[in-house]
Design a protein around this motif. Structure first.
Motif, PDB file in Angstrom:
ATOM      1  N   THR A 274       0.837  -1.203   0.000  1.00 32.18           N
ATOM      2  CA  THR A 274       0.000   0.000   0.000  1.00 32.18           C
ATOM      3  C   THR A 274       0.870   1.249   0.000  1.00 32.18           C
ATOM      4  O   THR A 274       0.594   2.219  -0.743  1.00 32.18           O
ATOM      5  CB  THR A 274      -0.927   0.006   1.229  1.00 32.18           C
ATOM      6  N   ALA A 275       1.935   1.239   0.839  1.00 30.84           N
ATOM      7  CA  ALA A 275       2.829   2.396   0.906  1.00 30.84           C
ATOM      8  C   ALA A 275       3.531   2.643  -0.421  1.00 30.84           C
ATOM      9  O   ALA A 275       3.852   3.784  -0.770  1.00 30.84           O
ATOM     10  CB  ALA A 275       3.865   2.182   2.020  1.00 30.84           C
ATOM     11  N   ALA A 276       3.752   1.570  -1.175  1.00 33.83           N
ATOM     12  CA  ALA A 276       4.428   1.700  -2.473  1.00 33.83           C
ATOM     13  C   ALA A 276       3.447   2.014  -3.606  1.00 33.83           C
ATOM     14  O   ALA A 276       3.849   2.139  -4.765  1.00 33.83           O
ATOM     15  CB  ALA A 276       5.185   0.417  -2.793  1.00 33.83           C
ATOM     16  N   GLY A 277       2.137   2.119  -3.248  1.00 33.85           N
ATOM     17  CA  GLY A 277       1.148   2.516  -4.245  1.00 33.85           C
ATOM     18  C   GLY A 277       0.469   1.386  -4.961  1.00 33.85           C
ATOM     19  O   GLY A 277      -0.147   1.587  -6.028  1.00 33.85           O
ATOM     20  N   TYR A 278       0.579   0.171  -4.411  1.00 37.12           N
ATOM     21  CA  TYR A 278      -0.057  -0.981  -5.057  1.00 37.12           C
ATOM     22  C   TYR A 278      -1.315  -1.403  -4.302  1.00 37.12           C
ATOM     23  O   TYR A 278      -1.422  -1.201  -3.085  1.00 37.12           O
ATOM     24  CB  TYR A 278       0.930  -2.157  -5.123  1.00 37.12           C
ATOM     25  N   ASP A 279      -2.255  -2.016  -5.035  1.00 32.17           N
ATOM     26  CA  ASP A 279      -3.484  -2.545  -4.450  1.00 32.17           C
ATOM     27  C   ASP A 279      -3.172  -3.944  -3.935  1.00 32.17           C
ATOM     28  O   ASP A 279      -3.015  -4.890  -4.726  1.00 32.17           O
ATOM     29  CB  ASP A 279      -4.585  -2.579  -5.508  1.00 32.17           C
ATOM     30  N   ALA A 280      -3.075  -4.071  -2.622  1.00 31.11           N
ATOM     31  CA  ALA A 280      -2.660  -5.335  -2.027  1.00 31.11           C
ATOM     32  C   ALA A 280      -3.608  -6.474  -2.391  1.00 31.11           C
ATOM     33  O   ALA A 280      -3.173  -7.613  -2.624  1.00 31.11           O
ATOM     34  CB  ALA A 280      -2.561  -5.188  -0.507  1.00 31.11           C
TER      35      ALA A 280
END
Length: 292
Positions: A274-280
């Motif tokens: 999430t912090a890296a901008g991905y949808d977990a």
């Protein structure tokens, strides 16, 4: 270095009986005990031994002999009790001077042939150099002692606790004793070497890679290692915010990295993705597809 001085004349009531049982006190026979106290406590810069404790050690280890104290036996017992201490012996006054210049302390063994510190055998403590001369702490100091002939001509000057002598005069005073000098060294315990701290960027990247844990555990570990957890987190946020402006990897690529263990596990993985901008959730769905 501060001198930790004791005067044996203050211990007229502290018994130091001879091995045959005849009566004696530290005042009458304890120059070896008190010199050891002065040397050891001055080197450690704290009172490791009281005179009574050093007396007890001397008696228990067998250092008490008929004519005084066997200093080698006593020093062996001290070094066994406190491994930070060590000693060597010599008759060479130049080695005494070299030892004092390096911050060591020594017990000097005056004989009967040349009177400076006493009219007969006597232990004193050489505790520092004063210019090219040796400052001596005399455990049997009294008012007027170094005003009595022939002492004034054999010393550089008198002090509150003894005197200052030249190396050549010290050599004469100890010429008929072996060993002449007990050179004592103290290695401070728990000495640690300082390590270079990592830069904020390095630590922030390690945090992002999961090397410092998460939440309160991370804060505690960073603080214990000497880092400012708030400053590290701020830098982590800056790095991650900057990474969002770069081209993101495809879901499939990220899913393969998750399978390879590069993003951690469980809640930690979700936070990092999430912090890296991905949808977990989307990443997990792709992971599930790849593993079918």
């Amino acid at each position: 270095m501060k001198l930790f001085y004791n005067n044996q004349r203050n211990y007229k009531n502290l018994s130091y009986n001879k091995p045959d049982g005849s009566s004696a006190t530290i005042s009458s026979s304890g120059c070896g005990v008190v010199s050891a106290c002065i040397a050891i406590n001055t080197l450690a810069q704290k009172s490791l031994f009281s005179v009574a404790e050093m007396r007890d050690l001397s008696k228990s280890c067998g250092a008490r002999i008929m004519n005084g104290t066997n200093e080698i036996t006593l020093l062996n017992a001290i070094c066994k009790k406190h491994s930070a201490f060590s000693y060597t012996t010599t008759r060479d006054v130049n080695k005494l001077v070299e030892h004092l210049k390096k911050g060591g302390v020594a017990i000097c063994n005056q004989g009967d042939a040349y009177n400076i510190f006493s009219t007969s055998g006597h232990y004193v403590c050489a505790w520092r150099m004063v210019g090219n001369n040796i400052e001596v702490a005399d455990p049997s100091m009294y008012s007027g002692k170094y005003d009595t002939a022939p002492r004034p001509k054999r010393i550089v000057k008198k002090t509150d606790n003894g005197c200052v002598v030249t190396p050549s005069q010290m050599a004469k005073a100890t010429q008929d004793r072996y060993p002449s000098y007990y050179l004592i060294t103290y290695k401070k315990p728990n000495q640690t070497t300082t390590t270079t701290k990592k830069t904020l960027d390095v630590i922030a990247k390690e945090v992002i890679n999961g090397k410092w844990g998460v939440g309160d555990d991370r804060k505690k570990r960073l603080k214990a290692a000497g880092y400012d957890a708030a400053a590290v987190q701020k830098r982590v946020n800056e790095i991650l915010a900057g990474s969002k402006t770069t081209a993101k990897k495809s879901i499939t690529v990220i899913a393969k990295e998750v399978i390879d263990g590069k993003w951690g596990n469980g809640a930690d993985r979700v936070k990092r993705l999430t912090a890296a901008g991905y949808d977990a959730k989307a990443v997990q769905k792709e992971v599930n597809r790849l593993l079918k």
